[in-house]
Design a protein around this motif. Structure first.
Motif, PDB file in Angstrom:
ATOM      1  N   GLU A 295       0.870  -1.173   0.000  1.00  0.00           N
ATOM      2  CA  GLU A 295       0.000   0.000   0.000  1.00  0.00           C
ATOM      3  C   GLU A 295       0.903   1.218   0.000  1.00  0.00           C
ATOM      4  OE1 GLU A 295      -3.464   2.136  -0.192  1.00  0.00           O
ATOM      5  OE2 GLU A 295      -3.260  -0.060  -0.229  1.00  0.00           O
ATOM      6  N   LYS A 296       0.895   1.975  -1.087  1.00  0.00           N
ATOM      7  CA  LYS A 296       1.814   3.091  -1.235  1.00  0.00           C
ATOM      8  C   LYS A 296       1.713   4.050  -0.053  1.00  0.00           C
ATOM      9  CE  LYS A 296       3.248   6.674  -4.503  1.00  0.00           C
ATOM     10  NZ  LYS A 296       2.989   7.309  -5.816  1.00  0.00           N
ATOM     11  N   GLY A 297       2.889   4.324   0.529  1.00  0.00           N
ATOM     12  CA  GLY A 297       2.949   5.249   1.647  1.00  0.00           C
ATOM     13  C   GLY A 297       2.529   4.655   2.978  1.00  0.00           C
ATOM     14  N   GLU A 298       2.045   3.422   2.998  1.00  0.00           N
ATOM     15  CA  GLU A 298       1.530   2.825   4.233  1.00  0.00           C
ATOM     16  C   GLU A 298       2.355   1.626   4.695  1.00  0.00           C
ATOM     17  OE1 GLU A 298      -0.862   4.023   6.060  1.00  0.00           O
ATOM     18  OE2 GLU A 298      -1.308   5.692   4.706  1.00  0.00           O
ATOM     19  N   CYS A 299       2.406   0.558   3.889  1.00  0.00           N
ATOM     20  CA  CYS A 299       3.055  -0.668   4.348  1.00  0.00           C
ATOM     21  C   CYS A 299       3.417  -1.576   3.181  1.00  0.00           C
ATOM     22  CB  CYS A 299       2.138  -1.422   5.317  1.00  0.00           C
ATOM     23  SG  CYS A 299       0.622  -2.016   4.533  1.00  0.00           S
ATOM     24  N   VAL A 300       4.256  -2.574   3.508  1.00  0.00           N
ATOM     25  CA  VAL A 300       4.606  -3.640   2.570  1.00  0.00           C
ATOM     26  C   VAL A 300       4.301  -4.961   3.263  1.00  0.00           C
ATOM     27  CG1 VAL A 300       6.428  -4.737   1.222  1.00  0.00           C
ATOM     28  CG2 VAL A 300       6.442  -2.250   1.535  1.00  0.00           C
ATOM     29  N   VAL A 301       3.614  -5.857   2.560  1.00  0.00           N
ATOM     30  CA  VAL A 301       3.213  -7.142   3.121  1.00  0.00           C
ATOM     31  C   VAL A 301       4.077  -8.244   2.523  1.00  0.00           C
ATOM     32  CG1 VAL A 301       1.317  -8.764   3.467  1.00  0.00           C
ATOM     33  CG2 VAL A 301       0.863  -6.294   3.368  1.00  0.00           C
ATOM     34  N   PHE A 302       4.690  -9.072   3.388  1.00  0.00           N
ATOM     35  CA  PHE A 302       5.552 -10.171   2.959  1.00  0.00           C
ATOM     36  C   PHE A 302       4.927 -11.513   3.350  1.00  0.00           C
ATOM     37  CE2 PHE A 302       8.465  -6.627   3.491  1.00  0.00           C
ATOM     38  CZ  PHE A 302       9.368  -6.768   2.441  1.00  0.00           C
ATOM     39  N   PHE A 303       5.267 -12.521   2.572  1.00  0.00           N
ATOM     40  CA  PHE A 303       5.015 -13.905   2.962  1.00  0.00           C
ATOM     41  C   PHE A 303       6.376 -14.551   3.190  1.00  0.00           C
ATOM     42  CE2 PHE A 303       4.520 -18.445   2.003  1.00  0.00           C
ATOM     43  CZ  PHE A 303       3.529 -18.779   2.905  1.00  0.00           C
TER      44      PHE A 303
ATOM     45  N   GLN B  74       8.447 -19.224   9.564  1.00  0.00           N
ATOM     46  CA  GLN B  74       8.222 -19.628   8.172  1.00  0.00           C
ATOM     47  C   GLN B  74       6.724 -19.687   7.855  1.00  0.00           C
ATOM     48  OE1 GLN B  74      10.098 -23.329   7.198  1.00  0.00           O
ATOM     49  NE2 GLN B  74       9.514 -23.272   5.042  1.00  0.00           N
ATOM     50  N   ASP B  75       6.402 -19.358   6.597  1.00  0.00           N
ATOM     51  CA  ASP B  75       5.031 -19.438   6.072  1.00  0.00           C
ATOM     52  C   ASP B  75       4.062 -18.571   6.879  1.00  0.00           C
ATOM     53  OD1 ASP B  75       5.938 -21.228   4.172  1.00  0.00           O
ATOM     54  OD2 ASP B  75       5.362 -22.999   5.329  1.00  0.00           O
ATOM     55  N   ARG B  76       4.493 -17.340   7.135  1.00  0.00           N
ATOM     56  CA  ARG B  76       3.642 -16.382   7.838  1.00  0.00           C
ATOM     57  C   ARG B  76       3.517 -15.092   7.018  1.00  0.00           C
ATOM     58  NH1 ARG B  76       3.281 -20.379  10.455  1.00  0.00           N
ATOM     59  NH2 ARG B  76       3.299 -20.644  12.753  1.00  0.00           N
ATOM     60  N   ILE B  77       2.449 -14.355   7.312  1.00  0.00           N
ATOM     61  CA  ILE B  77       2.273 -13.017   6.759  1.00  0.00           C
ATOM     62  C   ILE B  77       2.869 -12.016   7.739  1.00  0.00           C
ATOM     63  CG2 ILE B  77       0.611 -11.219   6.150  1.00  0.00           C
ATOM     64  CD1 ILE B  77       0.821 -13.332   4.032  1.00  0.00           C
ATOM     65  N   VAL B  78       3.814 -11.185   7.272  1.00  0.00           N
ATOM     66  CA  VAL B  78       4.397 -10.132   8.106  1.00  0.00           C
ATOM     67  C   VAL B  78       4.315  -8.815   7.351  1.00  0.00           C
ATOM     68  CG1 VAL B  78       5.936 -11.713   9.347  1.00  0.00           C
ATOM     69  CG2 VAL B  78       6.735 -10.587   7.263  1.00  0.00           C
ATOM     70  N   VAL B  79       4.329  -7.727   8.127  1.00  0.00           N
ATOM     71  CA  VAL B  79       4.140  -6.395   7.545  1.00  0.00           C
ATOM     72  C   VAL B  79       5.265  -5.479   8.022  1.00  0.00           C
ATOM     73  CG1 VAL B  79       2.557  -4.453   7.292  1.00  0.00           C
ATOM     74  CG2 VAL B  79       1.647  -6.770   7.573  1.00  0.00           C
ATOM     75  N   THR B  80       5.764  -4.641   7.117  1.00  0.00           N
ATOM     76  CA  THR B  80       6.758  -3.614   7.473  1.00  0.00           C
ATOM     77  C   THR B  80       6.247  -2.257   7.014  1.00  0.00           C
ATOM     78  OG1 THR B  80       7.988  -3.664   5.386  1.00  0.00           O
ATOM     79  CG2 THR B  80       8.608  -5.290   7.055  1.00  0.00           C
ATOM     80  N   GLN B  81       6.995  -1.231   7.372  1.00  0.00           N
ATOM     81  CA  GLN B  81       6.693   0.099   6.863  1.00  0.00           C
ATOM     82  C   GLN B  81       6.883   0.140   5.331  1.00  0.00           C
ATOM     83  OE1 GLN B  81       9.279  -0.881   8.771  1.00  0.00           O
ATOM     84  NE2 GLN B  81      10.896   0.686   8.885  1.00  0.00           N
ATOM     85  N   TRP B  82       6.381   1.204   4.735  1.00  0.00           N
ATOM     86  CA  TRP B  82       6.456   1.363   3.281  1.00  0.00           C
ATOM     87  C   TRP B  82       7.888   1.599   2.811  1.00  0.00           C
ATOM     88  CZ3 TRP B  82       4.710   0.838  -1.413  1.00  0.00           C
ATOM     89  CH2 TRP B  82       5.177   1.672  -2.433  1.00  0.00           C
ATOM     90  N   TYR B  83       8.257   0.940   1.710  1.00  0.00           N
ATOM     91  CA  TYR B  83       9.544   1.174   1.057  1.00  0.00           C
ATOM     92  C   TYR B  83       9.289   1.473  -0.417  1.00  0.00           C
ATOM     93  CZ  TYR B  83      11.810  -0.689   5.207  1.00  0.00           C
ATOM     94  OH  TYR B  83      12.237  -0.892   6.494  1.00  0.00           O
ATOM     95  N   LYS B  84       9.830   2.575  -0.858  1.00  0.00           N
ATOM     96  CA  LYS B  84       9.676   2.969  -2.254  1.00  0.00           C
ATOM     97  C   LYS B  84      10.268   1.901  -3.163  1.00  0.00           C
ATOM     98  CE  LYS B  84      10.535   6.838  -5.408  1.00  0.00           C
ATOM     99  NZ  LYS B  84      11.204   8.152  -5.580  1.00  0.00           N
ATOM    100  N   LYS B  85       9.617   1.612  -4.247  1.00  0.00           N
ATOM    101  CA  LYS B  85       9.985   0.625  -5.259  1.00  0.00           C
ATOM    102  C   LYS B  85       9.645  -0.807  -4.871  1.00  0.00           C
ATOM    103  CE  LYS B  85      13.769   3.237  -7.377  1.00  0.00           C
ATOM    104  NZ  LYS B  85      15.198   3.185  -7.826  1.00  0.00           N
ATOM    105  N   ALA B  86       9.201  -1.016  -3.638  1.00  0.00           N
ATOM    106  CA  ALA B  86       8.777  -2.363  -3.255  1.00  0.00           C
ATOM    107  C   ALA B  86       7.569  -2.748  -4.110  1.00  0.00           C
ATOM    108  CB  ALA B  86       8.429  -2.408  -1.779  1.00  0.00           C
ATOM    109  N   ALA B  87       7.698  -3.846  -4.842  1.00  0.00           N
ATOM    110  CA  ALA B  87       6.659  -4.237  -5.781  1.00  0.00           C
ATOM    111  C   ALA B  87       6.324  -5.709  -5.594  1.00  0.00           C
ATOM    112  CB  ALA B  87       7.113  -3.990  -7.223  1.00  0.00           C
TER     113      ALA B  87
END
Length: 391
Positions: free
Chosen positions: A319-327, A369-382
């Motif tokens: 989410e631009k400006g908000e967060c990045v979601v990882f698996f 392992q095999d979890r959903i984690v969230v970080t702050q927003w990083y530009k260019k994260a796609a």
């Protein structure tokens, strides 16, 4: 070595008959051939003239058959006296099958310049058409070593373009007439032809000859194929026929104006002289090696490599400006520095001081392992970017 070339008038037939090594003429009718302009009567008269000169006669039926034209084209071929020709040259497998079924005496020369580049496919055509298959017309995109292998392995005659234009692109659509607005052909029986020069924003300094007929649009390289000085190994391997295509070099309406000069130079082993009289710049872009796949490694994404080796987590949402979601792909401590490998191929993004949270929003020190984690927003994260440790 046998030489084959195109003819459009009786003067061409006379020239070909005088040319050393030339033993066959290719005759293109309007309705059956991509670039043909001759009527059935004109082609049959040329076939009789060639027979009188002891030349082999090949009827060129190289147009592909879209569903809208199939009835018209089959009605046309049924009218032909195929006994005037020693073979029929075909590109459409459906047309070849029709000919085998309805004209049991016709020999086939199958054009496999597009597709069928491996030996198994070529041998498959030989098995499919059996003794009725006289010749395979191979692609110039095959390098010399493969051509040698195929000449030695195939049970039928093999033909290759020795000199002539290189087709880059074909579409059954009318791509020129829509732009220039000439009268549209109502059927494939119309003698319709547009010639133009094409360029692009990527290669604006290169001009590509382009032709539209009732059978579609064709674009050619601005340089011609020329391997007449490189045939020794192929001939030793059993290459049967070399095609010399001079249709585009004609200035007086004929298709074989220079055939005597070209064949005489080949007989004298003076192909440098042939190059000097050839009207266009010549190349042999695939003969020593086909390098069209050389850029594939550079175009291939690094993501699969890192995912399999040491990928920690993959971006599945952002989410631009908000967060990045990882698996997460494996367990790892959330402290320290990380690199984000971008699918776009840009330089890796260094991540320092990332704050990882679980799906409930709580800060975590370790990602399982095999979890959903969230970080702050990083530009260019796609989507698809991969998190890993710095090397």
């Amino acid at each position: 070595m046998n030489i084959t070339t195109y003819a459009s008038c009786e003067e061409d037939i006379a020239r070909i008959a005088k040319a050393h090594g030339a033993s066959e003429v290719l005759l293109e009718p309007l309705m059956l051939s991509r670039f043909g302009h001759l009527t059935r009567k004109e082609v049959e008269n040329l076939a009789r003239a060639a027979e009188a000169q002891s030349l082999e006669r090949v009827l060129v039926w190289d147009a592909l058959i879209p569903e809208r034209n199939i009835d018209e084209m089959l009605k046309e071929i049924e009218k032909w006296d195929l006994s005037l020709f020693t073979a029929v040259r075909i590109q459409d497998p459906g047309a070849a099958q029709w000919l085998l079924t309805h004209r049991s005496d016709a020999l086939l020369q199958l054009i496999v310049e597009v597709g069928s580049h491996n030996l198994e496919a070529l041998q498959g055509w030989c098995e499919c058409f059996g003794p009725r298959l006289q010749r395979l017309v191979l692609s110039i995109e095959l390098p010399e070593e493969k051509l040698i292998e195929y000449c030695e392995s195939l049970p039928c005659q093999v033909e290759l373009l020795g000199a002539g234009p290189i087709l880059l692109f074909h579409s059954p659509r009318a791509l020129l007439s829509n732009r220039f607005s000439p009268p549209q052909p109502e059927s494939i029986a119309d003698n319709f032809r547009i010639e133009a020069i094409s360029s692009s924003t990527e290669s604006h300094d290169r001009l590509f000859p382009t032709i539209e007929t009732a059978h579609g649009t064709f674009m050619f390289l601005d340089k011609d194929q020329f391997i007449l000085d490189k045939l020794d190994k192929l001939l030793d391997a059993g290459l049967h026929t070399v095609r010399i295509d001079m249709r585009h070099t004609s200035t007086s309406g004929g298709f074989a104006e220079l055939i005597v000069e070209v064949c005489d130079a080949m007989q004298l082993d003076s192909c440098a002289d042939v190059r000097s009289i050839w009207p266009r710049v010549t190349r042999s872009p695939f003969f020593k090696s086909n390098k069209t796949t050389a850029q594939f490694a550079k175009l291939k994404s690094r993501i699969p490599q890192f995912r399999n080796e040491n990928g920690l987590a993959e971006v599945v949402a952002a989410e631009k400006g908000e967060c990045v979601v990882f698996f997460t792909r494996q367990a790892f401590d959330s402290s320290g520095d990380f690199l984000l490998v971008l699918p776009s191929g840009e330089d890796d993004l260094l991540i320092h001081g990332a704050c990882f949270r679980d799906s409930s929003g709580a800060v975590i020190d370790r990602c399982e392992q095999d979890r959903i984690v969230v970080t702050q927003w990083y530009k260019k994260a796609a989507l698809g970017a991969l998190l890993r440790y710095p090397s």
